[in-house]
Write an enzyme that holds these catalytic residues in place. Structure first.
Site, PDB file in Angstrom:
ATOM      1  N   ASP A  80       0.821  -1.213   0.000  1.00  0.00           N
ATOM      2  CA  ASP A  80       0.000   0.000   0.000  1.00  0.00           C
ATOM      3  C   ASP A  80       0.856   1.264   0.000  1.00  0.00           C
ATOM      4  OD1 ASP A  80      -2.432  -1.288  -0.084  1.00  0.00           O
ATOM      5  OD2 ASP A  80      -2.681  -1.347   2.093  1.00  0.00           O
TER       6      ASP A  80
ATOM      7  N   SER B  65      -8.477   3.330  12.569  1.00  0.00           N
ATOM      8  CA  SER B  65      -7.826   2.894  13.809  1.00  0.00           C
ATOM      9  C   SER B  65      -8.192   3.776  14.991  1.00  0.00           C
ATOM     10  CB  SER B  65      -6.305   2.868  13.629  1.00  0.00           C
ATOM     11  OG  SER B  65      -5.775   4.183  13.569  1.00  0.00           O
TER      12      SER B  65
END
Length: 298
Positions: free
Chosen positions: A73, A191
């Site tokens: 990523d 997160s």
């Protein structure tokens, strides 16, 4: 068709994968371009590379019709950041850990090649955001995933004040604030409790990082909003980073204006997977691990 190849040469076995892909391109008489970093390690991939195919980064993005990123990523984000400047579409092949942003895993390389060769793909446009620091001279900050204001090396929290379309929203103390695109909603933002946002949604999310209040929660705003964030700290500087890759430092207090960019990111999308399938496979979203696979619909 002209294919630009970008790869993270620190990834294990990446050179072998690139070599296999180049071989397929040659066999099908498809032109390609390589970055200098790949050319410098050509001895490792055991394949002859014509110097005519080696260009610097700017030329690669300018001359290629499709950019293919080999890595994870992080590699995909770096490649996409450069590709969007030239309005070129990107396709990611995962050799990393999660690979949420990429289109396919390395095991699907043959299928990806056939899709490109036969032009059996679509171009999906993703929102990008940009930030300007109104107090200090700085280049325009571009973010594909997120723009994050944080306390930097200071152990204590910082004060953040937010305005949306010139209307005061709130002031709070926290470790920082994440301004995320729909693409970035499954990155740092998730997160800290931010929402999962479909990448086709036209919104921007604000997610506080460890706020010192139970009432300060993430908020979803229209992409047409102009967001102004003022940050203050007792420390000597504040940090702003884009996609976890480009970092800026400013003395407090600082004010940053964030908005949707006029340019979008173009991603090559094949029929290999869908967004919700990726959510289930990569993030286990909606999967109840108390039951066997028979209890979860595929």
């Amino acid at each position: 068709m002209k294919i630009g190849i970008v790869a993270n040469i620190t990834k294990e076995s990446v050179m072998e994968v690139v070599a296999a892909f180049i071989k397929k391109l040659k066999q099908n008489n498809i032109d390609y371009f390589l970055t200098n970093s790949l050319h410098e390690t050509k001895d490792k991939i055991k394949i002859a590379i014509d110097d005519d195919f080696v260009v610097d980064d700017n030329e690669l993005y300018q001359l290629s019709e499709i950019i293919i990123s080999f890595g994870g990523d992080g590699t995909m984000l770096a490649t996409a950041f450069n590709a969007h400047k030239y309005d070129k579409p990107v396709l990611g092949i995962n050799l990393g850990k999660l690979g949420f942003l990429v289109e396919a895993d390395v095991s699907q390389l043959d299928v990806v090649f056939d899709a490109i060769k036969n032009k059996n793909y679509t171009i999906e446009e993703r929102m990008i955001i940009e930030g300007d620091c109104t107090d200090y001279k700085c280049e325009k900050m571009i973010a594909i995933n997120d723009l994050v204001i944080d306390k930097g090396g200071w152990p204590k929290m910082i004060e953040l004040t937010v305005w949306v379309d010139e209307e005061y929203v709130t002031t709070f103390t926290a470790d920082g604030l994440i301004v995320a695109t729909p693409t970035g909603s499954t990155g740092y933002s998730i997160s800290v409790g931010g929402p999962i946002v479909n990448p086709q949604a036209d919104v921007i999310t604000l997610s506080p990082i460890s706020p010192h209040s139970l009432t300060v929660r993430p908020i979803v705003l229209p992409s047409s909003s102009e967001i102004v964030i003022k940050a203050d700290s007792l420390h000597k500087d504040l940090k702003v980073n884009c996609d976890g890759q480009r970092s800026y430092s400013f003395p407090p207090p600082m004010e940053i204006k964030v908005r949707k960019s006029e340019k979008s990111l173009k991603l090559v999308h094949t029929s290999l997977t869908t967004y919700f399938e990726t959510l289930r496979k990569k993030l286990l979203w909606g999967i109840d691990t108390r039951y066997s696979n028979k209890g979860n619909k595929k």
